[in-house]
Design an enzyme around this catalytic site. Structure first.
Site, PDB file in Angstrom:
ATOM      1  N   HIS A   1      -9.087  -3.244  -3.190  1.00  0.00           N
ATOM      2  CA  HIS A   1      -8.126  -2.556  -2.316  1.00  0.00           C
ATOM      3  C   HIS A   1      -8.459  -1.066  -2.234  1.00  0.00           C
ATOM      4  O   HIS A   1      -8.465  -0.467  -1.159  1.00  0.00           O
ATOM      5  CB  HIS A   1      -6.702  -2.760  -2.857  1.00  0.00           C
ATOM      6  CG  HIS A   1      -5.632  -2.103  -2.054  1.00  0.00           C
ATOM      7  ND1 HIS A   1      -4.682  -2.800  -1.342  1.00  0.00           N
ATOM      8  CD2 HIS A   1      -5.351  -0.788  -1.836  1.00  0.00           C
ATOM      9  CE1 HIS A   1      -3.878  -1.946  -0.723  1.00  0.00           C
ATOM     10  NE2 HIS A   1      -4.257  -0.715  -1.006  1.00  0.00           N
ATOM     11  N   GLU A   2      -8.783  -0.462  -3.402  1.00  0.00           N
ATOM     12  CA  GLU A   2      -9.066   0.989  -3.429  1.00  0.00           C
ATOM     13  C   GLU A   2     -10.400   1.313  -2.766  1.00  0.00           C
ATOM     14  O   GLU A   2     -10.488   2.276  -2.002  1.00  0.00           O
ATOM     15  CB  GLU A   2      -9.054   1.510  -4.871  1.00  0.00           C
ATOM     16  CG  GLU A   2      -7.744   1.315  -5.610  1.00  0.00           C
ATOM     17  CD  GLU A   2      -6.526   1.748  -4.817  1.00  0.00           C
ATOM     18  OE1 GLU A   2      -5.464   1.122  -5.010  1.00  0.00           O
ATOM     19  OE2 GLU A   2      -6.621   2.679  -3.985  1.00  0.00           O
TER      20      GLU A   2
ATOM     21  N   HIS B   1     -10.191   1.492   0.871  1.00  0.00           N
ATOM     22  CA  HIS B   1      -9.663   2.766   1.389  1.00  0.00           C
ATOM     23  C   HIS B   1     -10.790   3.763   1.659  1.00  0.00           C
ATOM     24  O   HIS B   1     -10.682   4.598   2.557  1.00  0.00           O
ATOM     25  CB  HIS B   1      -8.654   3.393   0.417  1.00  0.00           C
ATOM     26  CG  HIS B   1      -7.244   2.885   0.563  1.00  0.00           C
ATOM     27  ND1 HIS B   1      -6.564   2.880   1.755  1.00  0.00           N
ATOM     28  CD2 HIS B   1      -6.395   2.359  -0.349  1.00  0.00           C
ATOM     29  CE1 HIS B   1      -5.353   2.380   1.580  1.00  0.00           C
ATOM     30  NE2 HIS B   1      -5.221   2.049   0.309  1.00  0.00           N
TER      31      HIS B   1
ATOM     32  N   CYS C   1       0.855  -1.183   0.000  1.00  0.00           N
ATOM     33  CA  CYS C   1       0.000   0.000   0.000  1.00  0.00           C
ATOM     34  C   CYS C   1       0.891   1.233   0.000  1.00  0.00           C
ATOM     35  O   CYS C   1       1.882   1.291   0.737  1.00  0.00           O
ATOM     36  CB  CYS C   1      -0.900  -0.003   1.241  1.00  0.00           C
ATOM     37  SG  CYS C   1      -2.014   1.404   1.340  1.00  0.00           S
TER      38      CYS C   1
HETATM   39  O1  K2U Z   1      -3.940   1.886  -2.775  1.00  0.00           O
HETATM   40  C1  K2U Z   1      -2.721   1.780  -2.831  1.00  0.00           C
HETATM   41  O2  K2U Z   1      -2.004   1.903  -1.837  1.00  0.00           O
HETATM   42  C2  K2U Z   1      -2.077   1.402  -4.132  1.00  0.00           C
HETATM   43  C3  K2U Z   1      -1.671  -0.030  -4.128  1.00  0.00           C
HETATM   44  C4  K2U Z   1      -2.869  -0.789  -4.678  1.00  0.00           C
HETATM   45  C5  K2U Z   1      -2.795  -2.274  -4.683  1.00  0.00           C
HETATM   46  C6  K2U Z   1      -2.090  -2.980  -3.725  1.00  0.00           C
HETATM   47  C7  K2U Z   1      -2.072  -4.382  -3.772  1.00  0.00           C
HETATM   48  C8  K2U Z   1      -2.761  -5.062  -4.768  1.00  0.00           C
HETATM   49  C9  K2U Z   1      -3.462  -4.354  -5.727  1.00  0.00           C
HETATM   50  C10 K2U Z   1      -3.473  -2.970  -5.671  1.00  0.00           C
HETATM   51  C11 K2U Z   1      -0.362  -0.068  -4.917  1.00  0.00           C
HETATM   52  O3  K2U Z   1      -0.643  -0.291  -6.244  1.00  0.00           O
HETATM   53  S1  K2U Z   1       0.809  -1.156  -4.256  1.00  0.00           S
HETATM   54  C12 K2U Z   1       1.928  -1.485  -5.512  1.00  0.00           C
HETATM   55  C13 K2U Z   1       1.487  -2.545  -6.485  1.00  0.00           C
HETATM   56  C14 K2U Z   1       1.942  -2.489  -7.775  1.00  0.00           C
HETATM   57  C15 K2U Z   1       1.555  -3.466  -8.694  1.00  0.00           C
HETATM   58  C16 K2U Z   1       0.733  -4.521  -8.308  1.00  0.00           C
HETATM   59  C17 K2U Z   1       0.283  -4.582  -7.013  1.00  0.00           C
HETATM   60  C18 K2U Z   1       0.665  -3.594  -6.084  1.00  0.00           C
HETATM   61 NI    NI Z   2      -3.505   1.115  -0.424  1.00  0.00          NI
END
Ligand code: K2U
Ligand code: NI
Length: 183
Positions: free
Chosen positions: A152-153, A156, A109
């Protein structure tokens, strides 16, 4: 543009709030914020820009992560088959599979600096409804990494962090019957 200085970190109270619905039609300010979220995610995947501005790469970002407690998210994912590039107001999971899935590598995250290892059980398939910057309704049927990212989003927006789902006793306990997704 959004940089890492704008992204609040775990422990900041906004990350645990329920974000407010965005009144539609959206104001110019809300449209600007929505576009900035998408711009961050795209920039973070551009090696030159990410290096220049020290951006942590991400495939999604939610408004509460820049201390804006409003229901807005952006997702930008290119996989071999398709590209998913969406910036949505008021996204909602309207239906989901019983089947679960999880990322083999676990989740991270942008608001959590340290790695927190463990499997994060998600719905394998979700149908998401939301509104784009023009106020048009968008309906998405998602699976695989896009489905995980949208969950995930949207979490949040409800004050939920990915590690809330990790089994404290056995973080890598296999999740019964779940689809394992390689990233
Ligand atoms: O919301 C965030 O913090 C962005 C995250 C979203 C995410 C985390 C885990 C799995 C899916 C989405 C960032 O994208 S974390 C970095 C990342 C990059 C590629 C694939 C998965 C996670
Ligand atoms: Ni996140």
């Amino acid at each position: 543009m959004i940089t890492m200085d704008d992204i609040i970190r775990d422990g900041h109270p906004t990350l645990r709030k329920i974000a407010a619905e965005v009144p539609l039609p959206a104001t110019d300010e809300d449209k600007r914020v929505l576009q900035e979220l998408l711009e961050y995610v795209k920039n973070s995947q551009n090696p030159e820009i990410a290096e220049k501005y020290k951006l942590r790469p991400g495939i999604g970002l939610a408004a509460p992560q820049i201390n804006v407690s409003k229901r807005m998210i952006a997702v930008h994912i290119q996989d071999e088959k398709a590209a998913y590039s969406y910036a949505l107001f008021n996204p909602k999971i309207v239906s989901h599979s019983v089947e679960k899935s999880y990322l083999q590598s676990g989740e991270g995250c942008l608001s959590v600096d340290d790695a927190i290892p463990g499997f994060v059980p998600r719905h394998a398939r979700v149908t998401v409804k939301g509104f784009n910057e023009n106020g048009e309704e968008v309906k998405l049927r998602l699976k695989g990494l896009p489905a995980i990212c949208f969950q995930h989003e949207i979490d949040h927006l409800n004050g939920i962090m990915f590690y809330d789902y990790i089994d404290k006793q056995d973080p890598f306990k296999p999740i019964e019957g779940a689809i394992v997704i390689e990233r």
